[in-house]
Scaffold this motif. Structure first.
Motif, PDB file in Angstrom:
ATOM      1  N   MET A   1      22.341  -6.436  37.260  1.00 21.07           N
ATOM      2  CA  MET A   1      21.048  -5.855  36.945  1.00 21.07           C
ATOM      3  C   MET A   1      20.381  -6.663  35.827  1.00 21.07           C
ATOM      4  O   MET A   1      21.059  -7.157  34.939  1.00 21.07           O
ATOM      5  CB  MET A   1      21.210  -4.412  36.475  1.00 21.07           C
ATOM      6  N   ASN A   2      19.057  -6.734  35.859  1.00 14.68           N
ATOM      7  CA  ASN A   2      18.343  -7.379  34.770  1.00 14.68           C
ATOM      8  C   ASN A   2      17.754  -6.304  33.852  1.00 14.68           C
ATOM      9  O   ASN A   2      17.824  -5.102  34.146  1.00 14.68           O
ATOM     10  CB  ASN A   2      17.263  -8.336  35.300  1.00 14.68           C
ATOM     11  N   LYS A   3      17.183  -6.740  32.722  1.00 18.95           N
ATOM     12  CA  LYS A   3      16.673  -5.781  31.738  1.00 18.95           C
ATOM     13  C   LYS A   3      15.613  -4.859  32.333  1.00 18.95           C
ATOM     14  O   LYS A   3      15.603  -3.667  32.045  1.00 18.95           O
ATOM     15  CB  LYS A   3      16.118  -6.508  30.518  1.00 18.95           C
ATOM     16  N   GLU A   4      14.704  -5.395  33.146  1.00 18.27           N
ATOM     17  CA  GLU A   4      13.643  -4.578  33.720  1.00 18.27           C
ATOM     18  C   GLU A   4      14.219  -3.476  34.602  1.00 18.27           C
ATOM     19  O   GLU A   4      13.749  -2.331  34.571  1.00 18.27           O
ATOM     20  CB  GLU A   4      12.657  -5.441  34.523  1.00 18.27           C
ATOM     21  N   GLN A   5      15.233  -3.799  35.391  1.00 16.20           N
ATOM     22  CA  GLN A   5      15.871  -2.798  36.253  1.00 16.20           C
ATOM     23  C   GLN A   5      16.584  -1.734  35.424  1.00 16.20           C
ATOM     24  O   GLN A   5      16.542  -0.554  35.755  1.00 16.20           O
ATOM     25  CB  GLN A   5      16.858  -3.478  37.203  1.00 16.20           C
ATOM     26  N   GLY A  41      14.076  -2.630  26.341  1.00 15.46           N
ATOM     27  CA  GLY A  41      14.385  -4.035  26.564  1.00 15.46           C
ATOM     28  C   GLY A  41      13.999  -4.993  25.458  1.00 15.46           C
ATOM     29  O   GLY A  41      14.119  -6.206  25.629  1.00 15.46           O
ATOM     30  N   SER A  44      18.763  -6.123  21.781  1.00 20.08           N
ATOM     31  CA  SER A  44      20.067  -6.066  22.458  1.00 20.08           C
ATOM     32  C   SER A  44      20.928  -5.021  21.753  1.00 20.08           C
ATOM     33  O   SER A  44      20.844  -4.858  20.537  1.00 20.08           O
ATOM     34  CB  SER A  44      20.750  -7.429  22.434  1.00 20.08           C
ATOM     35  N   SER A  63      24.611  -2.404  34.072  1.00 20.00           N
ATOM     36  CA  SER A  63      23.649  -2.014  33.037  1.00 20.00           C
ATOM     37  C   SER A  63      24.101  -2.451  31.656  1.00 20.00           C
ATOM     38  O   SER A  63      23.295  -2.923  30.846  1.00 20.00           O
ATOM     39  CB  SER A  63      23.431  -0.500  33.043  1.00 20.00           C
ATOM     40  N   ALA A  66      23.302  -6.048  30.861  1.00 22.64           N
ATOM     41  CA  ALA A  66      21.873  -6.254  30.606  1.00 22.64           C
ATOM     42  C   ALA A  66      21.474  -5.695  29.245  1.00 22.64           C
ATOM     43  O   ALA A  66      20.658  -6.286  28.541  1.00 22.64           O
ATOM     44  CB  ALA A  66      21.047  -5.609  31.714  1.00 22.64           C
ATOM     45  N   ALA A  69      22.591  -8.130  26.525  1.00 16.92           N
ATOM     46  CA  ALA A  69      22.022  -9.485  26.599  1.00 16.92           C
ATOM     47  C   ALA A  69      20.899  -9.630  25.577  1.00 16.92           C
ATOM     48  O   ALA A  69      20.151  -8.692  25.309  1.00 16.92           O
ATOM     49  CB  ALA A  69      21.494  -9.750  28.006  1.00 16.92           C
TER      50      ALA A  69
END
Length: 146
Positions: A1-5, A41, A44, A63, A66, A69
């Protein structure tokens, strides 16, 4: 998963559980403004805090990675359209140079850190209408000469 998700998953879980940002921050034993920013987001999370959040909100696999990160802190350069965000933008536009002058007069040539920094939002009850109190606390960083 990326930060937006992950941000989307957090918002959905927060609403589904009818939690406030303050509820989440209390569970994580962290400051409300910082937790909200990290959940959106812009910061971190330490691994142990991300783990607690993932458990609290039952976030999907991936999650935690992400959340821990390092973010790329960027925002839209256009004038914000949301009225509350626009008013904060307006405050900096109107009072930014004034704050710079006052800070530099009191501290010298430098800046207020946004890294060694904390912020709090409080409600002040007032018979003429409740007040928003925003407290920003940043370390002064003097410019160096070499």
């Amino acid at each position: 998963m990326n930060k937006e998700q992950v941000v989307e998953a957090i918002i959905l879980a927060k609403h589904a559980r009818q939690l406030s940002w303050q509820n989440i921050a209390d569970e994580l034993e962290m400051g409300c403004v910082w937790v909200t920013s990290a959940c959106l987001g812009m910061n971190s999370m330490p691994e142990n805090v991300a783990d607690k959040l993932c458990q609290l909100l039952e976030l999907p696999a991936g999650s935690q990675a992400a959340l821990t990160a390092y973010p790329t802190k960027q925002w839209q350069r256009d004038v914000p359209q949301d009225p509350l965000v626009y008013r904060l933008y307006e405050v900096v536009g109107v009072y930014g140079d004034t704050l710079k002058e006052v800070i530099q007069e009191q501290f010298g040539d430098g800046i207020m850190s946004a890294i060694d920094f904390s912020m709090d939002v409080a409600k002040q009850t007032d018979p003429k209408g409740d007040r928003v109190v925003i407290t920003m606390n940043g370390k002064f960083l003097p410019y160096k000469a070499w």
